[in-house]
Design an enzyme around this catalytic site. Structure first.
Site, PDB file in Angstrom:
ATOM      1  CB  SER A  59      -0.921   0.005   1.223  1.00 10.40           C
ATOM      2  OG  SER A  59      -1.622  -1.218   1.301  1.00 10.40           O
TER       3      SER A  59
HETATM    4  N1  SAM Z   1      -0.451  -4.126   4.056  1.00 14.31           N
HETATM    5  C1  SAM Z   1       0.214  -4.890   3.021  1.00 14.31           C
HETATM    6  C2  SAM Z   1       1.629  -4.422   2.824  1.00 14.31           C
HETATM    7  O1  SAM Z   1       2.075  -3.533   3.564  1.00 14.31           O
HETATM    8  O2  SAM Z   1       2.307  -4.966   1.942  1.00 14.31           O
HETATM    9  C3  SAM Z   1      -0.533  -4.805   1.725  1.00 14.31           C
HETATM   10  C4  SAM Z   1      -1.757  -5.597   1.737  1.00 14.31           C
HETATM   11  S1  SAM Z   1      -2.459  -5.827   0.142  1.00 14.31           S
HETATM   12  C5  SAM Z   1      -3.119  -4.256  -0.207  1.00 14.31           C
HETATM   13  C6  SAM Z   1      -3.857  -6.821   0.615  1.00 14.31           C
HETATM   14  C7  SAM Z   1      -3.492  -8.224   1.040  1.00 14.31           C
HETATM   15  O3  SAM Z   1      -4.652  -8.857   1.556  1.00 14.31           O
HETATM   16  C8  SAM Z   1      -3.006  -9.088  -0.099  1.00 14.31           C
HETATM   17  O4  SAM Z   1      -1.753  -9.621   0.201  1.00 14.31           O
HETATM   18  C9  SAM Z   1      -4.062 -10.188  -0.213  1.00 14.31           C
HETATM   19  O5  SAM Z   1      -3.573 -11.436  -0.617  1.00 14.31           O
HETATM   20  C10 SAM Z   1      -4.576 -10.215   1.216  1.00 14.31           C
HETATM   21  N2  SAM Z   1      -5.889 -10.844   1.380  1.00 14.31           N
HETATM   22  C11 SAM Z   1      -6.981 -10.782   0.583  1.00 14.31           C
HETATM   23  N3  SAM Z   1      -7.992 -11.498   1.100  1.00 14.31           N
HETATM   24  C12 SAM Z   1      -7.521 -12.021   2.271  1.00 14.31           C
HETATM   25  C13 SAM Z   1      -8.092 -12.853   3.277  1.00 14.31           C
HETATM   26  N4  SAM Z   1      -9.356 -13.299   3.219  1.00 14.31           N
HETATM   27  N5  SAM Z   1      -7.332 -13.194   4.327  1.00 14.31           N
HETATM   28  C14 SAM Z   1      -6.048 -12.766   4.434  1.00 14.31           C
HETATM   29  N6  SAM Z   1      -5.447 -11.969   3.518  1.00 14.31           N
HETATM   30  C15 SAM Z   1      -6.187 -11.602   2.455  1.00 14.31           C
END
Ligand code: SAM
Length: 222
Positions: A59
């Site tokens: 992000s």
């Molecule tokens: N905060 C993270 C960083 O600093 O790199 C970025 C997060 S990214 C925007 C969103 C993440 O949520 C992705 O890695 C995705 O695979 C994960 N995600 C999506 N659905 C999910 C779920 N049900 N449980 C856990 N993670 C999930």
């Protein structure tokens, strides 16, 4: 801005209203360069999301700062993070709170982030591979919960796992955009408010999206 870590903290965060000294110090310590793909290292301090594998993103620093600011962390909290991704926000949380429980659904991202955070010396993080829309019940109650993916609504499981006086921050909306919803649990009641507009990748899971609605529409087309 963002030619150096110091510039990123000063120009993209502090001068845009992120004033909490602990928060700024955490951004100065958890070096974003360690979390972005090798090919994007020169863009690490730019204030924008960067691509990871599997269509996911690290992000934008300002957005992460706005979310973390809403959590009002003092250093004593147990935090549940949904969406480990690169582990960047996890590192920031580990700097700002007592312990972090983080959940990621994509195995490659989960193991890469865990290896990276262990190499960096973080010892106050627990990792789970799975569907974070259901939270992590074994660790509940949590003082704070932060979701870094978009949800169709605030997942009930996360509200249930939030402790009394706890704060939950979650982007809620559809593929065209979301609003960061922030809520506090007071006497068992979850009181939420809408804060800023945001744009996140989807939370895929039992209490998230089955899959991204755009894809659903495409799949249904003749
Ligand atoms: N905060 C993270 C960083 O600093 O790199 C970025 C997060 S990214 C925007 C969103 C993440 O949520 C992705 O890695 C995705 O695979 C994960 N995600 C999506 N659905 C999910 C779920 N049900 N449980 C856990 N993670 C999930």
């Amino acid at each position: 801005m963002g030619n150096s870590l110091e510039d990123m903290v000063e120009f993209d965060l502090r001068r845009r209203g992120i004033t909490d000294a602990r928060l700024l110090a955490a951004f100065g310590k958890a070096d974003r360069k360690a979390f972005v793909p090798a090919l994007d290292r020169e863009k690490a301090y730019e204030d924008r999301p960067l691509q990871l594998t599997h269509g996911q993103t690290v992000s934008q620093p300002y957005m992460v700062a706005l979310m973390l600011q809403e959590l009002k962390l003092q250093g004593s909290e147990k935090v549940l993070e949904i969406g480990t991704g690169s582990g960047y926000q996890t590192a920031l949380l580990a700097e700002l709170a007592k312990e972090v429980w983080t959940v990621e659904r994509i195995e490659f991202l989960a193991t890469t982030a865990e290896d990276r955070l262990l190499d960096l010396g973080y010892k106050n993080i627990r990792y789970r591979l799975g569907d974070g829309s259901l939270g992590w019940p074994e660790g509940a109650p949590y003082d704070r919960i932060v979701v870094s993916a978009a949800c169709p609504d605030v997942p009930d499981a996360l509200v249930e796992q939030l402790g009394e006086g706890g704060i939950l921050a979650v982007p809620v909306g559809d593929p065209n955009g979301q609003v960061l919803v922030v809520g506090v649990k007071q006497s068992g009641v979850f009181e939420k408010r809408r804060t800023i507009d945001c744009m996140f990748v989807p939370l895929i899971g039992a209490q998230g999206f089955a899959h991204w609605p755009e894809q659903q529409q495409k799949d249904r087309a003749p």
